[in-house]
Design an enzyme around this catalytic site. Sequence first.
Site, PDB file in Angstrom:
ATOM      1  CG  LEU A   1      -2.020   1.046   1.288  1.00 40.71           C
ATOM      2  CD1 LEU A   1      -2.868   1.071   0.028  1.00 40.71           C
ATOM      3  CD2 LEU A   1      -2.903   0.793   2.495  1.00 40.71           C
ATOM      4  CG  HIS A   2       2.794   2.099  -3.751  1.00 37.94           C
ATOM      5  ND1 HIS A   2       2.526   3.094  -4.645  1.00 37.94           N
ATOM      6  CD2 HIS A   2       2.373   0.946  -4.327  1.00 37.94           C
ATOM      7  CE1 HIS A   2       1.989   2.571  -5.743  1.00 37.94           C
ATOM      8  NE2 HIS A   2       1.880   1.269  -5.571  1.00 37.94           N
ATOM      9  CB  ALA A   3       2.973   7.401  -2.221  1.00 37.80           C
TER      10      ALA A   3
END
Length: 86
Positions: free
Chosen positions: A14-16
Amino acid sequence: MIETQAVIKSPAGLHARPAKELVNLAKKYTSSVTLEHNGITCDARSMLQIMKMAAGQGGQIKISIQGDDEKAASEEITVFLDSFTD
């Protein structure tokens, strides 16, 4: 209150970018949206808090939603978390 689970499928976790999309989804609703991963709880309207969860691939996210539009919020947010794969 509605509680559901989602599993992060993206190899990048769950990155930017998906975190920002999640924040935008949560802000569409008046219900409170809380996420929990590995004992860390956060407000889904805060990108910084979401990033601090450090949810990687295979991470299980507990989603708790409470409010007038909780059903619609639950459906859209759960589908989003279960389906993003980038």
